[in-house]
Design an enzyme around this catalytic site. Structure first.
Site, PDB file in Angstrom:
ATOM      1  N   CYS A  39      -3.893  -2.543   8.956  1.00 10.90           N
ATOM      2  CA  CYS A  39      -4.333  -1.858   7.734  1.00 10.90           C
ATOM      3  C   CYS A  39      -5.202  -0.634   7.973  1.00 10.90           C
ATOM      4  O   CYS A  39      -4.823   0.469   7.585  1.00 10.90           O
ATOM      5  CB  CYS A  39      -5.058  -2.850   6.843  1.00 10.90           C
ATOM      6  N   LYS A  75      -3.507   2.336   9.883  1.00 11.75           N
ATOM      7  CA  LYS A  75      -2.385   2.886   9.105  1.00 11.75           C
ATOM      8  C   LYS A  75      -2.884   3.551   7.817  1.00 11.75           C
ATOM      9  O   LYS A  75      -2.475   4.669   7.485  1.00 11.75           O
ATOM     10  CB  LYS A  75      -1.408   1.737   8.773  1.00 11.75           C
ATOM     11  N   GLU A 113      -3.917  -5.025  -2.795  1.00 14.04           N
ATOM     12  CA  GLU A 113      -4.447  -6.211  -2.140  1.00 14.04           C
ATOM     13  C   GLU A 113      -5.685  -5.865  -1.328  1.00 14.04           C
ATOM     14  O   GLU A 113      -5.694  -4.866  -0.619  1.00 14.04           O
ATOM     15  CB  GLU A 113      -3.340  -6.734  -1.203  1.00 14.04           C
ATOM     16  N   PHE A 114      -6.713  -6.694  -1.424  1.00  7.01           N
ATOM     17  CA  PHE A 114      -7.926  -6.437  -0.634  1.00  7.01           C
ATOM     18  C   PHE A 114      -8.234  -7.622   0.282  1.00  7.01           C
ATOM     19  O   PHE A 114      -9.344  -7.754   0.775  1.00  7.01           O
ATOM     20  CB  PHE A 114      -9.114  -6.154  -1.562  1.00  7.01           C
ATOM     21  N   PHE A 163     -19.484  -5.068   7.803  1.00  7.08           N
ATOM     22  CA  PHE A 163     -18.701  -4.003   8.453  1.00  7.08           C
ATOM     23  C   PHE A 163     -19.562  -2.977   9.172  1.00  7.08           C
ATOM     24  O   PHE A 163     -19.259  -1.792   9.198  1.00  7.08           O
ATOM     25  CB  PHE A 163     -17.728  -3.360   7.448  1.00  7.08           C
ATOM     26  N   THR A 174       0.854  -1.192   0.000  1.00 16.71           N
ATOM     27  CA  THR A 174       0.000   0.000   0.000  1.00 16.71           C
ATOM     28  C   THR A 174       0.887   1.237   0.000  1.00 16.71           C
ATOM     29  O   THR A 174       1.718   1.412   0.891  1.00 16.71           O
ATOM     30  CB  THR A 174      -0.914  -0.019   1.238  1.00 16.71           C
TER      31      THR A 174
HETATM   32  C1  UGA Z   1      -8.551  -5.114   6.094  1.00 18.11           C
HETATM   33  C2  UGA Z   1      -9.545  -5.157   4.925  1.00 18.11           C
HETATM   34  O1  UGA Z   1     -10.737  -5.824   5.329  1.00 18.11           O
HETATM   35  C3  UGA Z   1      -8.943  -5.880   3.709  1.00 18.11           C
HETATM   36  O2  UGA Z   1      -9.842  -5.786   2.615  1.00 18.11           O
HETATM   37  C4  UGA Z   1      -7.625  -5.204   3.328  1.00 18.11           C
HETATM   38  O3  UGA Z   1      -7.012  -5.861   2.248  1.00 18.11           O
HETATM   39  C5  UGA Z   1      -6.702  -5.236   4.516  1.00 18.11           C
HETATM   40  O4  UGA Z   1      -7.319  -4.538   5.624  1.00 18.11           O
HETATM   41  C6  UGA Z   1      -5.424  -4.553   4.102  1.00 18.11           C
HETATM   42  O5  UGA Z   1      -5.435  -3.343   3.826  1.00 18.11           O
HETATM   43  O6  UGA Z   1      -4.409  -5.244   3.920  1.00 18.11           O
HETATM   44  P1  UGA Z   1      -7.839  -6.777   8.060  1.00 18.11           P
HETATM   45  O7  UGA Z   1      -7.093  -5.624   8.642  1.00 18.11           O
HETATM   46  O8  UGA Z   1      -7.165  -8.100   7.964  1.00 18.11           O
HETATM   47  O9  UGA Z   1      -8.330  -6.441   6.561  1.00 18.11           O
HETATM   48  O10 UGA Z   1      -9.105  -7.017   8.969  1.00 18.11           O
HETATM   49  P2  UGA Z   1     -10.675  -6.736   8.924  1.00 18.11           P
HETATM   50  O11 UGA Z   1     -11.368  -8.031   9.001  1.00 18.11           O
HETATM   51  O12 UGA Z   1     -11.056  -5.816   7.855  1.00 18.11           O
HETATM   52  O13 UGA Z   1     -10.883  -6.014  10.326  1.00 18.11           O
HETATM   53  C7  UGA Z   1     -10.242  -4.781  10.650  1.00 18.11           C
HETATM   54  C8  UGA Z   1     -10.679  -4.292  12.001  1.00 18.11           C
HETATM   55  O14 UGA Z   1     -12.033  -3.827  11.968  1.00 18.11           O
HETATM   56  C9  UGA Z   1     -10.663  -5.373  13.099  1.00 18.11           C
HETATM   57  O15 UGA Z   1     -10.189  -4.787  14.288  1.00 18.11           O
HETATM   58  C10 UGA Z   1     -12.114  -5.769  13.223  1.00 18.11           C
HETATM   59  O16 UGA Z   1     -12.430  -6.285  14.486  1.00 18.11           O
HETATM   60  C11 UGA Z   1     -12.794  -4.431  13.000  1.00 18.11           C
HETATM   61  N1  UGA Z   1     -14.196  -4.553  12.546  1.00 18.11           N
HETATM   62  C12 UGA Z   1     -14.480  -5.143  11.353  1.00 18.11           C
HETATM   63  C13 UGA Z   1     -15.219  -4.026  13.324  1.00 18.11           C
HETATM   64  O17 UGA Z   1     -14.980  -3.462  14.422  1.00 18.11           O
HETATM   65  N2  UGA Z   1     -16.501  -4.099  12.861  1.00 18.11           N
HETATM   66  C14 UGA Z   1     -16.812  -4.685  11.683  1.00 18.11           C
HETATM   67  O18 UGA Z   1     -18.009  -4.699  11.312  1.00 18.11           O
HETATM   68  C15 UGA Z   1     -15.778  -5.222  10.897  1.00 18.11           C
END
Ligand code: UGA
Length: 434
Positions: A260, A263, A151-152, A249, A123
């Site tokens: 992610c 940052k 990447e997503f 989400f 990124t």
């Molecule tokens: C996130 C994105 O979902 C990916 O699409 C992206 O590729 C990635 O960042 C990245 O930039 O590399 P990730 O950080 O692995 O992925 O985790 P998520 O599942 O998205 O969760 C992120 C945070 O949000 C966690 O702390 C999770 O608990 C929180 N969250 C998520 C909530 O508090 N509420 C929700 O409804 C969803």
């Protein structure tokens, strides 16, 4: 698209690099993954995976004929047709992304005139690709294509996200490179979206900003629900049924964490600020998220009448379930705040392995949720581990000094917990008492 197998060098054996390397090998390509950390490379060469990611270990093993690991950049690039950059880009003091590792890779490729394309997955700020393109041209590598292929994938489901993406974003200025990257993904079940380089770089930041904003909306609504007696779970379930809003989400909690969202939202905010524009919505998202865990801890403190001399159990330390990653986990702020207020902190997590350092050195670690909560005055559910849903709550009730629970993930049923004798606090739902 005709299936052509390629020779690929992947720079960086972190979450993104390992998943990219393993998945490209699974798709039939021959892949060399290069990292600068000798212990990491040695572990991988010995068949071990240094991170926890479901399905990754098996995939690496399954493709060991086509997948190798090396410390040597020249070795990785020898014979490669495509080089993927998957190194990390941590924030600098100014909030910009530190691109030194990306540039180190670009520099290492200056002799690699046999390459067909350089692809950046890391990124990066919008505009980075244009600068890398110019650097390649200046180094006499004008014939080497350039693409941004962000990447997503989410941690904990990265392998399946890679293989079944919502879209594959390919940002490039030439069709041949676009076709090459698209061809690399033959076998992946998802549409390729072609665009210019800057737009691809922006798409990555914009996607994470949209998701972080959606979570923050749920957290803000939850606060209003608490003040008015409404239930955020009922509200988000119902608004999410509107297809324009969607269910994903919208889960209120103690704030997003991980490597992610925090940052990337700061990086996009800094990117806007650098041009003199204050991205106010994103600034608010960042601020609200920073307050989220602190605010709920204050609610717990008010309920308990102070933390001094109390014992609090932390249930879950990783930033979400299904990973061992503790980067920017809300648990770190919660543990540090509790210690600062004079509480003793007892932790449980099935995966977390925090390195030496504070706040964890001043906490105790326990083998089960029950053990962590035994003798505690309060407990906080920080991570939505399924084990917590099935914890022996009646036994826990008998073992705790005060049966006070803050469910920071709205994992449990309040009425059932109150019936067991708990004072049950959660996020955006009325507190339920025995
Ligand atoms: C996130 C994105 O979902 C990916 O699409 C992206 O590729 C990635 O960042 C990245 O930039 O590399 P990730 O950080 O692995 O992925 O985790 P998520 O599942 O998205 O969760 C992120 C945070 O949000 C966690 O702390 C999770 O608990 C929180 N969250 C998520 C909530 O508090 N509420 C929700 O409804 C969803």
């Amino acid at each position: 698209m005709e299936q052509t197998t390629r020779r690929v060098a992947v720079f960086g054996a972190g979450y993104i690099g390992l998943v990219t390397g393993a998945c490209l090998a699974e798709l039939g390509h021959t892949v060399a993954v290069r990292d600068i950390l000798p212990e990491r490379v040695e572990l991988l060469q010995a068949g071990e995976v240094p991170i926890y990611e479901p399905g990754l270990g098996d995939m690496i093993l399954r493709n060991k004929e086509r997948l190798r690991f090396t410390l040597d950049a020249e070795d990785a690039v020898r014979g490669a047709e495509v080089a993927y950059v998957c190194v990390d880009t941590p924030p600098t003091a100014s909030g910009d992304a530190d691109l030194s590792r990306v540039w180190a890779v670009v520099d290492a490729l200056k002799e690699a005139s046999h390459l067909l394309a350089l692809v950046v997955k890391s990124t990066v700020p919008v505009g980075t690709g244009r600068r890398i393109r110019a650097a390649l041209d200046a180094a006499g590598l004008g014939h080497v294509g350039y693409a941004s292929n962000p990447e997503f994938t989410a941690e904990g489901r990265a392998v399946s996200d890679f293989m079944n993406p919502d879209r594959i974003v390919i940002g490039t200025s030439d069709t041949a490179t676009g076709d090459l990257i698209k061809g690399l993904h033959a076998g992946v079940d998802g549409p390729a979206v072609a665009m210019d380089i800057a737009s691809a770089e922006m798409t990555k930041l914009a996607a994470n900003a949209a998701l972080a904003t959606k979570i923050t909306l749920a957290n803000e609504l939850a606060t209003v629900c608490e003040a008015t007696g409404a239930d955020i779970e009922q509200v988000t379930a119902a608004i999410g049924m509107d297809h324009r809003i969607g269910q994903h989400f919208l889960k209120a909690g103690l704030g997003y964490g991980g490597s992610c969202f925090p940052k990337d939202s700061r990086a996009l905010h800094a990117l806007a600020s650098n041009s003199g524009y204050s991205f106010q919505l994103l600034r608010t998202v960042i601020e609200v998220n920073g307050l989220q865990a602190r605010r709920h801890l204050q609610r717990l403190k008010d309920e308990l009448g102070g933390f001094e001399g109390r014992t609090v159990a932390l249930l879950g330390m990783t930033f979400k379930a299904g990973t061992d990653d503790m980067r920017e986990a809300p648990s770190t702020i919660i543990a540090a705040r509790l210690l600062a207020e004079g509480a003793a902190v007892r932790c449980w997590d099935p995966m977390a392995q925090p390195g030496p350092g504070q706040p964890w050195d001043s906490t105790t670690r326990h083998a089960s949720p029950l053990e962590a909560m035994a003798g505690a005055d309060a407990a906080v559910i920080v991570t939505e581990w399924p084990e917590l849903r099935d914890a022996p709550w009646a036994e826990v009730r008998a073992a705790m000094r005060t049966a006070l629970l803050l469910d920071g993930r709205n994992l449990l049923d309040g009425a059932a917990m109150a019936q067991l004798g708990f004072t049950y606090m959660s996020v955006g739902r009325p507190t339920v008492r025995p």
